[in-house]
Design a protein around this motif. Structure first.
Motif, PDB file in Angstrom:
ATOM      1  N   ARG A  26       0.834  -1.214   0.000  1.00 34.21           N
ATOM      2  CA  ARG A  26       0.000   0.000   0.000  1.00 34.21           C
ATOM      3  C   ARG A  26       0.868   1.264   0.000  1.00 34.21           C
ATOM      4  O   ARG A  26       0.587   2.217  -0.726  1.00 34.21           O
ATOM      5  N   GLU A  27       1.911   1.265   0.809  1.00 35.21           N
ATOM      6  CA  GLU A  27       2.784   2.443   0.849  1.00 35.21           C
ATOM      7  C   GLU A  27       3.531   2.611  -0.472  1.00 35.21           C
ATOM      8  O   GLU A  27       3.687   3.727  -0.956  1.00 35.21           O
ATOM      9  N   ALA A  28       3.959   1.509  -1.065  1.00 34.55           N
ATOM     10  CA  ALA A  28       4.637   1.586  -2.366  1.00 34.55           C
ATOM     11  C   ALA A  28       3.702   2.166  -3.416  1.00 34.55           C
ATOM     12  O   ALA A  28       4.089   3.045  -4.200  1.00 34.55           O
ATOM     13  N   ALA A  29       2.451   1.705  -3.438  1.00 35.19           N
ATOM     14  CA  ALA A  29       1.486   2.223  -4.410  1.00 35.19           C
ATOM     15  C   ALA A  29       1.285   3.728  -4.220  1.00 35.19           C
ATOM     16  O   ALA A  29       1.215   4.482  -5.204  1.00 35.19           O
ATOM     17  N   ALA A  30       1.214   4.176  -2.975  1.00 30.58           N
ATOM     18  CA  ALA A  30       1.034   5.604  -2.701  1.00 30.58           C
ATOM     19  C   ALA A  30       2.260   6.409  -3.136  1.00 30.58           C
ATOM     20  O   ALA A  30       2.133   7.455  -3.790  1.00 30.58           O
ATOM     21  N   VAL A  31       3.433   5.935  -2.794  1.00 32.57           N
ATOM     22  CA  VAL A  31       4.676   6.653  -3.139  1.00 32.57           C
ATOM     23  C   VAL A  31       4.848   6.739  -4.651  1.00 32.57           C
ATOM     24  O   VAL A  31       5.067   7.827  -5.205  1.00 32.57           O
ATOM     25  N   PHE A  32       4.733   5.615  -5.350  1.00 35.81           N
ATOM     26  CA  PHE A  32       4.963   5.636  -6.791  1.00 35.81           C
ATOM     27  C   PHE A  32       3.843   6.350  -7.530  1.00 35.81           C
ATOM     28  O   PHE A  32       4.076   6.975  -8.563  1.00 35.81           O
ATOM     29  N   GLY A  33       2.634   6.310  -6.965  1.00 35.11           N
ATOM     30  CA  GLY A  33       1.544   7.107  -7.521  1.00 35.11           C
ATOM     31  C   GLY A  33       1.833   8.602  -7.403  1.00 35.11           C
ATOM     32  O   GLY A  33       1.587   9.371  -8.337  1.00 35.11           O
ATOM     33  N   THR A  34       2.370   9.015  -6.268  1.00 34.49           N
ATOM     34  CA  THR A  34       2.762  10.422  -6.077  1.00 34.49           C
ATOM     35  C   THR A  34       3.851  10.800  -7.064  1.00 34.49           C
ATOM     36  O   THR A  34       3.776  11.857  -7.710  1.00 34.49           O
ATOM     37  N   LEU A  35       4.857   9.954  -7.202  1.00 33.16           N
ATOM     38  CA  LEU A  35       5.962  10.256  -8.123  1.00 33.16           C
ATOM     39  C   LEU A  35       5.454  10.448  -9.546  1.00 33.16           C
ATOM     40  O   LEU A  35       5.913  11.349 -10.260  1.00 33.16           O
ATOM     41  N   GLU A  36       4.504   9.625  -9.953  1.00 30.44           N
ATOM     42  CA  GLU A  36       3.986   9.696 -11.325  1.00 30.44           C
ATOM     43  C   GLU A  36       3.253  11.012 -11.608  1.00 30.44           C
ATOM     44  O   GLU A  36       3.113  11.392 -12.765  1.00 30.44           O
ATOM     45  N   GLN A  37       2.836  11.708 -10.575  1.00 36.67           N
ATOM     46  CA  GLN A  37       2.143  12.987 -10.751  1.00 36.67           C
ATOM     47  C   GLN A  37       3.100  14.179 -10.790  1.00 36.67           C
ATOM     48  O   GLN A  37       2.685  15.290 -11.129  1.00 36.67           O
ATOM     49  N   LEU A  38       4.354  13.968 -10.457  1.00 37.93           N
ATOM     50  CA  LEU A  38       5.319  15.065 -10.404  1.00 37.93           C
ATOM     51  C   LEU A  38       5.800  15.463 -11.801  1.00 37.93           C
ATOM     52  O   LEU A  38       5.994  14.613 -12.666  1.00 37.93           O
ATOM     53  N   HIS A  39       6.018  16.736 -11.976  1.00 37.50           N
ATOM     54  CA  HIS A  39       6.560  17.235 -13.242  1.00 37.50           C
ATOM     55  C   HIS A  39       7.908  16.577 -13.548  1.00 37.50           C
ATOM     56  O   HIS A  39       8.178  16.226 -14.704  1.00 37.50           O
ATOM     57  N   PHE A  41       8.863  13.646 -12.967  1.00 38.16           N
ATOM     58  CA  PHE A  41       8.635  12.328 -13.546  1.00 38.16           C
ATOM     59  C   PHE A  41       8.097  12.459 -14.963  1.00 38.16           C
ATOM     60  O   PHE A  41       8.594  11.825 -15.899  1.00 38.16           O
ATOM     61  N   LYS A  42       7.071  13.268 -15.134  1.00 43.34           N
ATOM     62  CA  LYS A  42       6.428  13.417 -16.439  1.00 43.34           C
ATOM     63  C   LYS A  42       7.409  13.900 -17.504  1.00 43.34           C
ATOM     64  O   LYS A  42       7.329  13.492 -18.664  1.00 43.34           O
ATOM     65  N   ALA A  43       8.337  14.774 -17.123  1.00 41.58           N
ATOM     66  CA  ALA A  43       9.285  15.354 -18.075  1.00 41.58           C
ATOM     67  C   ALA A  43      10.506  14.473 -18.332  1.00 41.58           C
ATOM     68  O   ALA A  43      11.278  14.743 -19.250  1.00 41.58           O
ATOM     69  N   SER A  44      10.690  13.432 -17.532  1.00 38.47           N
ATOM     70  CA  SER A  44      11.893  12.595 -17.647  1.00 38.47           C
ATOM     71  C   SER A  44      11.696  11.448 -18.623  1.00 38.47           C
ATOM     72  O   SER A  44      10.655  10.794 -18.621  1.00 38.47           O
ATOM     73  N   GLN A  45      12.719  11.201 -19.422  1.00 39.64           N
ATOM     74  CA  GLN A  45      12.709  10.065 -20.339  1.00 39.64           C
ATOM     75  C   GLN A  45      13.522   8.899 -19.795  1.00 39.64           C
ATOM     76  O   GLN A  45      13.172   7.754 -19.985  1.00 39.64           O
ATOM     77  N   ALA A  60       8.802  -3.655  -7.716  1.00 38.18           N
ATOM     78  CA  ALA A  60       8.492  -4.524  -8.858  1.00 38.18           C
ATOM     79  C   ALA A  60       7.330  -3.985  -9.686  1.00 38.18           C
ATOM     80  O   ALA A  60       7.398  -3.950 -10.919  1.00 38.18           O
ATOM     81  N   ALA A  61       6.248  -3.551  -9.041  1.00 35.44           N
ATOM     82  CA  ALA A  61       5.083  -3.052  -9.780  1.00 35.44           C
ATOM     83  C   ALA A  61       5.437  -1.779 -10.542  1.00 35.44           C
ATOM     84  O   ALA A  61       5.051  -1.611 -11.705  1.00 35.44           O
ATOM     85  N   ALA A  62       6.177  -0.875  -9.908  1.00 35.09           N
ATOM     86  CA  ALA A  62       6.565   0.378 -10.573  1.00 35.09           C
ATOM     87  C   ALA A  62       7.494   0.104 -11.753  1.00 35.09           C
ATOM     88  O   ALA A  62       7.335   0.695 -12.823  1.00 35.09           O
ATOM     89  N   ILE A  63       8.442  -0.802 -11.588  1.00 35.97           N
ATOM     90  CA  ILE A  63       9.345  -1.143 -12.690  1.00 35.97           C
ATOM     91  C   ILE A  63       8.537  -1.673 -13.872  1.00 35.97           C
ATOM     92  O   ILE A  63       8.726  -1.248 -15.015  1.00 35.97           O
ATOM     93  N   SER A  67       8.192   0.683 -17.185  1.00 37.67           N
ATOM     94  CA  SER A  67       8.904   0.187 -18.375  1.00 37.67           C
ATOM     95  C   SER A  67       7.977   0.072 -19.578  1.00 37.67           C
ATOM     96  O   SER A  67       8.449  -0.024 -20.712  1.00 37.67           O
ATOM     97  N   GLN A  68       6.659   0.091 -19.336  1.00 35.85           N
ATOM     98  CA  GLN A  68       5.680   0.022 -20.429  1.00 35.85           C
ATOM     99  C   GLN A  68       5.214   1.405 -20.893  1.00 35.85           C
ATOM    100  O   GLN A  68       4.482   1.512 -21.870  1.00 35.85           O
ATOM    101  N   MET A  69       5.649   2.444 -20.196  1.00 40.42           N
ATOM    102  CA  MET A  69       5.209   3.799 -20.551  1.00 40.42           C
ATOM    103  C   MET A  69       5.976   4.304 -21.768  1.00 40.42           C
ATOM    104  O   MET A  69       7.206   4.196 -21.829  1.00 40.42           O
ATOM    105  N   GLU A  70       5.235   4.847 -22.697  1.00 41.19           N
ATOM    106  CA  GLU A  70       5.852   5.379 -23.913  1.00 41.19           C
ATOM    107  C   GLU A  70       6.756   6.561 -23.572  1.00 41.19           C
ATOM    108  O   GLU A  70       6.407   7.428 -22.769  1.00 41.19           O
ATOM    109  N   GLY A  71       7.934   6.547 -24.179  1.00 42.88           N
ATOM    110  CA  GLY A  71       8.870   7.655 -23.986  1.00 42.88           C
ATOM    111  C   GLY A  71       9.732   7.553 -22.745  1.00 42.88           C
ATOM    112  O   GLY A  71      10.485   8.467 -22.433  1.00 42.88           O
TER     113      GLY A  71
END
Length: 192
Positions: A26-39, A41-45, A60-63, A67-71
């Motif tokens: 649960r904590e991992a999902a919250a942390v990586f969900g937060t990271l995905e909303q940060l500029h 993260f969004k701007a990084s290739q 593991a889930a975040a990797i 890894s499936q995200m375009e760009g």
């Protein structure tokens, strides 16, 4: 009296032992969900993550998702002597490396090319200071790169103040499920 790094590592280790597998996920999902909303993260290739040990925030889930995200190209660390190499992640091309950690096969990349680096921590604080395991692997890596760096950990690893030495690398940001901090000069990087 100021707490020592070793005392803090011991205290945090005892707290992490009390976490259930469900709490960790649960904590991992919250942390990586937060990271995905940060500029940042969004701007990084080119994003470096880490293969988690059993007592670290699970990656593991975040990797798999990132890894499936375009760009986006995901990199993972590989221990090479006293240093960490940065290696592109390819599903199915992992081996057990130093300390029993899953490490990627393949040629190492230049760490200077990483845009965003997500690093594990034993402890984090509001000043974006990170306490590691004590071997200096990430401090040496961070000194060789220009990436935006964010430390991640469980909530029980958030402390008032991390004890530091001159050689300790400061992070740009620190994130747990309930805490988020960025150094003043990096706040503009993280508006969603």
């Amino acid at each position: 009296m100021k707490v020592t790094k070793q005392d803090m590592r011991s205290a945090i280790r005892a707290l992490k032992r009390q976490l259930t597998a469900g709490q960790k996920e649960r904590e991992a999902a919250a942390v990586f969900g937060t990271l995905e909303q940060l500029h940042s993260f969004k701007a990084s290739q080119r994003i470096m993550l880490y293969s988690s040990l059993p007592d670290e925030l699970p990656t593991a889930a975040a990797i798999g998702r990132w890894s499936q995200m375009e760009g986006k190209t995901i990199y993972l660390p590989r221990v090479a002597g006293d240093d960490i190499e940065v290696v592109p992640y390819r599903d199915g091309h992992m081996r057990t490396g130093a300390f029993g950690i899953a490490e990627p096969d393949g040629p190492a990349a230049d760490p200077a090319g990483i845009d965003l680096m997500i690093v594990p921590a034993v402890a984090l604080d509001q000043h974006c200071q990170r306490l590691g395991r004590g071997r200096g692997y990430y401090d040496r890596l961070l000194a060789r790169c220009r990436a935006f760096t964010i430390g991640v950990a469980f909530d029980c690893q958030w402390v008032d103040e991390v004890p530091t030495d001159k050689h300790d690398a400061m992070l740009c940001g620190a994130v747990t499920a309930q805490h988020i901090a960025f150094r003043e000069s990096f706040t503009h990087h993280n508006k969603s």
